[in-house]
Structures are given as structure tokens and as C-alpha cells.
Design a protein around this motif. Structure first.
Motif, PDB file in Angstrom:
ATOM      1  N   THR A 162       9.080   1.710 -11.111  1.00  0.00           N
ATOM      2  CA  THR A 162       8.006   1.047 -10.373  1.00  0.00           C
ATOM      3  C   THR A 162       8.341   1.084  -8.888  1.00  0.00           C
ATOM      4  OG1 THR A 162       9.111  -1.082 -10.716  1.00  0.00           O
ATOM      5  CG2 THR A 162       7.397  -0.473 -12.282  1.00  0.00           C
ATOM      6  N   LYS A 163       7.331   1.274  -8.067  1.00  0.00           N
ATOM      7  CA  LYS A 163       7.546   1.419  -6.634  1.00  0.00           C
ATOM      8  C   LYS A 163       7.626   0.057  -5.958  1.00  0.00           C
ATOM      9  CE  LYS A 163       7.413   5.923  -6.050  1.00  0.00           C
ATOM     10  NZ  LYS A 163       6.209   6.581  -5.547  1.00  0.00           N
ATOM     11  N   ASP A 164       8.583  -0.083  -5.060  1.00  0.00           N
ATOM     12  CA  ASP A 164       8.685  -1.264  -4.209  1.00  0.00           C
ATOM     13  C   ASP A 164       8.071  -0.902  -2.858  1.00  0.00           C
ATOM     14  OD1 ASP A 164       9.278  -3.463  -2.716  1.00  0.00           O
ATOM     15  OD2 ASP A 164      11.432  -3.492  -3.151  1.00  0.00           O
ATOM     16  N   PRO A 165       6.956  -1.514  -2.468  1.00  0.00           N
ATOM     17  CA  PRO A 165       6.297  -1.152  -1.200  1.00  0.00           C
ATOM     18  C   PRO A 165       7.200  -1.315   0.019  1.00  0.00           C
ATOM     19  CG  PRO A 165       4.883  -2.572  -2.539  1.00  0.00           C
ATOM     20  CD  PRO A 165       6.225  -2.577  -3.189  1.00  0.00           C
ATOM     21  N   ALA A 166       8.218  -2.159  -0.104  1.00  0.00           N
ATOM     22  CA  ALA A 166       9.109  -2.395   1.039  1.00  0.00           C
ATOM     23  C   ALA A 166      10.122  -1.278   1.215  1.00  0.00           C
ATOM     24  CB  ALA A 166       9.820  -3.735   0.870  1.00  0.00           C
ATOM     25  N   GLU A 167      10.288  -0.413   0.203  1.00  0.00           N
ATOM     26  CA  GLU A 167      11.274   0.663   0.273  1.00  0.00           C
ATOM     27  C   GLU A 167      10.659   1.902   0.912  1.00  0.00           C
ATOM     28  OE1 GLU A 167      12.857   1.434  -3.570  1.00  0.00           O
ATOM     29  OE2 GLU A 167      14.111  -0.373  -3.618  1.00  0.00           O
ATOM     30  N   ASP A 168      11.286   2.393   1.958  1.00  0.00           N
ATOM     31  CA  ASP A 168      10.830   3.618   2.611  1.00  0.00           C
ATOM     32  C   ASP A 168      11.465   4.857   1.999  1.00  0.00           C
ATOM     33  OD1 ASP A 168       9.240   2.175   4.375  1.00  0.00           O
ATOM     34  OD2 ASP A 168      10.888   1.902   5.799  1.00  0.00           O
ATOM     35  N   VAL A 169      12.663   4.700   1.452  1.00  0.00           N
ATOM     36  CA  VAL A 169      13.408   5.808   0.866  1.00  0.00           C
ATOM     37  C   VAL A 169      13.426   5.644  -0.652  1.00  0.00           C
ATOM     38  CG1 VAL A 169      15.618   7.022   0.769  1.00  0.00           C
ATOM     39  CG2 VAL A 169      14.857   5.982   2.916  1.00  0.00           C
ATOM     40  N   ILE A 170      13.128   6.723  -1.376  1.00  0.00           N
ATOM     41  CA  ILE A 170      13.103   6.666  -2.836  1.00  0.00           C
ATOM     42  C   ILE A 170      14.511   6.533  -3.381  1.00  0.00           C
ATOM     43  CG2 ILE A 170      12.531   7.960  -4.926  1.00  0.00           C
ATOM     44  CD1 ILE A 170      10.299   9.307  -3.385  1.00  0.00           C
ATOM     45  N   ASN A 171      14.709   5.583  -4.252  1.00  0.00           N
ATOM     46  CA  ASN A 171      15.991   5.403  -4.938  1.00  0.00           C
ATOM     47  C   ASN A 171      16.005   6.294  -6.173  1.00  0.00           C
ATOM     48  OD1 ASN A 171      18.352   4.571  -6.094  1.00  0.00           O
ATOM     49  ND2 ASN A 171      17.634   2.521  -6.637  1.00  0.00           N
ATOM     50  N   THR A 172      16.675   7.441  -6.071  1.00  0.00           N
ATOM     51  CA  THR A 172      16.669   8.396  -7.179  1.00  0.00           C
ATOM     52  C   THR A 172      17.550   7.962  -8.344  1.00  0.00           C
ATOM     53  OG1 THR A 172      18.445   9.652  -6.090  1.00  0.00           O
ATOM     54  CG2 THR A 172      16.160  10.347  -5.665  1.00  0.00           C
TER      55      THR A 172
END
Length: 242
Positions: A162-172
Motif C-alpha cells: 500500500t502506498k504512503d502518500p508521505a513517501e517520495d521514494v519507493i521502499n522496494t
């Protein structure tokens, strides 16, 4: 006609280049059939139809106009037949879609284009696997067997997260070890719905748009057939009066 040229151009580019589409047959796993041929065939048919319609109308050639209307009628009939068969055998299509996704899950790490395609699908439809995250047990890197020494064991690709809108960089690495947790804890990290039911939901939510597109295409084809037949009748009437 110009659209046909565009399809032909894309097909020829995909055939000659070593880019994203050059190994598309490995992405789709269609028994060796390369979908690039689909671009070439569709582009060729559209070009021939456009050429016959344009030249037939400009030169008042009844043979080309009749060819255009008959060929367009055959295509319309085939589309109608395909739509009816898709409705009648929707369960079979659903099973084939499941097999298609699962077969490509097995080869997820084997081809970068395939990997990007699956990641895009899971991110777009917010899904994971064909019917759920446990489908990733089919992949040798993500399965939960004791013999699996991969760091990704019992995990899922990052595109399931699930995407966190606060994250700019994708956590792979967000999907690491996630399937070792209880299902309620998994829901906070990844999408637990499969891509097959999510695709069905997307179709239901956009049924009006999808139906409108197909009806619009059908009406354009019928309109083209009627225009060609009317023009043929006018030309033959004029010739008969000579």
C-alpha cells in the motif's frame, strides 16, 4: 489508414529493436506466439481497409467499395461473435486469466519487461497475485519453503504494498517477510485482493465506458458500411443512365 500505418510502424519497430517490446512473447507466455505479429496484422488490415475505402470513393471504384464494405462487415461479425462468446464463456476466460497471471508470476525475475508489467498491473489495480498474495508461493524467490534461501522468502514484490502518500521514494523492501504475519497485519502493509477480482471490479465500475466504446466502434463500422453501399448504388445508378 493513418492509424493502420501507425500500428504497422509500432509493430516493425518492436520487431527490429531490442527494446521493451522485443521480447514481448516472453512476457505473455503464449506458447511462442509473439504479440508483435498482432500489431503487424491489425495495422495491415486497417491500412488495407483505409486504402480500399479512400481510393474506392475517390476513383468511384465499385470493386474497392464493395471490398471495403464486405471486409468491414466480416470484422463487425467477428467482433460481435467474440463479444457473445466472451459473455458465454466468462468463467473460462476468468480461469485463463488466472493461469496467465500465475504463469508469469513464476517467471517474475526472469525478464525485466515482465517484471515491470506485473508491477504496473499490481500498482494500477491495487492487487497482489492472481487471487491473493499467497499466489507468490509459485515464484522460487518468494515461496515460503524451507529450502528457499532468498531474502525475499515469504514476501511479495514492492508493487503489492500500500502506498504512503508521505513517501517520495519507493521502499522496494516493504514486502519482505510480510506473508509470515497474520492476515490482519498484512492488510496494513500490502493489498490482499487478487488482480483477477480487481479486474472484474474495474470492469463493473467502468461498464458504461467500456460498453460505450464498443458500441461507438460498432456504430462507426455500420455507418461506414452504409456509406459505402450507398455510394456503390449511386455510382451504379449513374452508370446505368449512360
Amino acid at each position: 489508414m493513418f492509424l493502420g500505418i501507425a500500428f504497422l510502424g509500432v509493430g516493425l519497430w518492436a520487431w527490429s529493436e531490442k527494446g521493451v517490446l522485443s521480447n514481448i512473447s516472453s512476457i505473455t507466455d503464449l506458447g511462442g506466439f509473439d504479440p508483435v505479429w498482432l500489431f503487424l496484422v491489425v495495422g495491415g488490415v486497417m491500412f488495407i481497409l483505409g486504402f480500399a475505402g479512400c481510393i474506392g470513393a475517390l476513383r468511384e471504384n465499385t470493386f474497392l467499395l464493395k471490398f471495403f464494405s464486405v471486409f468491414l462487415g466480416i470484422i463487425f461479425f467477428l467482433e460481435l461473435t467474440a463479444g457473445v462468446l466472451a459473455f458465454v464463456f466468462k468463467d473460462w476466460i476468468k480461469d485463463q486469466l488466472n493461469l496467465f497471471i500465475n504463469s508469469n508470476i513464476r517467471a517474475y525475475r526472469d525478464d525485466i519487461d515482465l517484471q515491470n508489467l506485473i508491477d504496473f498491473t499490481q500498482e494500477y489495480w491495487q492487487c497482489c497475485g492472481a487471487f491473493g498474495p499467497n499466489d507468490w508461493d509459485l515464484n522460487i524467490y518468494f515461496n515460503c519453503t524451507d529450502a528457499n534461501a532468498s531474502r525475499e522468502r515469504c514476501g511479495v514484490p514492492f508493487s503489492c504494498c500500500t502506498k504512503d502518500p508521505a513517501e517520495d521514494v519507493i521502499n522496494t523492501q516493504c514486502g519482505y517477510d510480510v506473508r509470515q504475519k497474520p492476515e490482519l497485519e498484512q492488510q496494513a502493509t500490502i493489498h490482499i485482493k487478487g488482480c483477477v477480482p480487481q479486474f472484474e471490479k474495474w470492469l463493473q465500475d467502468n461498464l458504461t465506458i467500456v460498453a460505450g466504446v464498443f458500441i461507438g466502434i460498432a456504430l462507426l463500422q455500420i455507418f461506414g458500411i452504409c456509406l459505402a453501399q450507398n455510394l456503390v448504388s449511386d455510382i451504379e445508378a449513374v452508370r446505368a443512365s449512360w
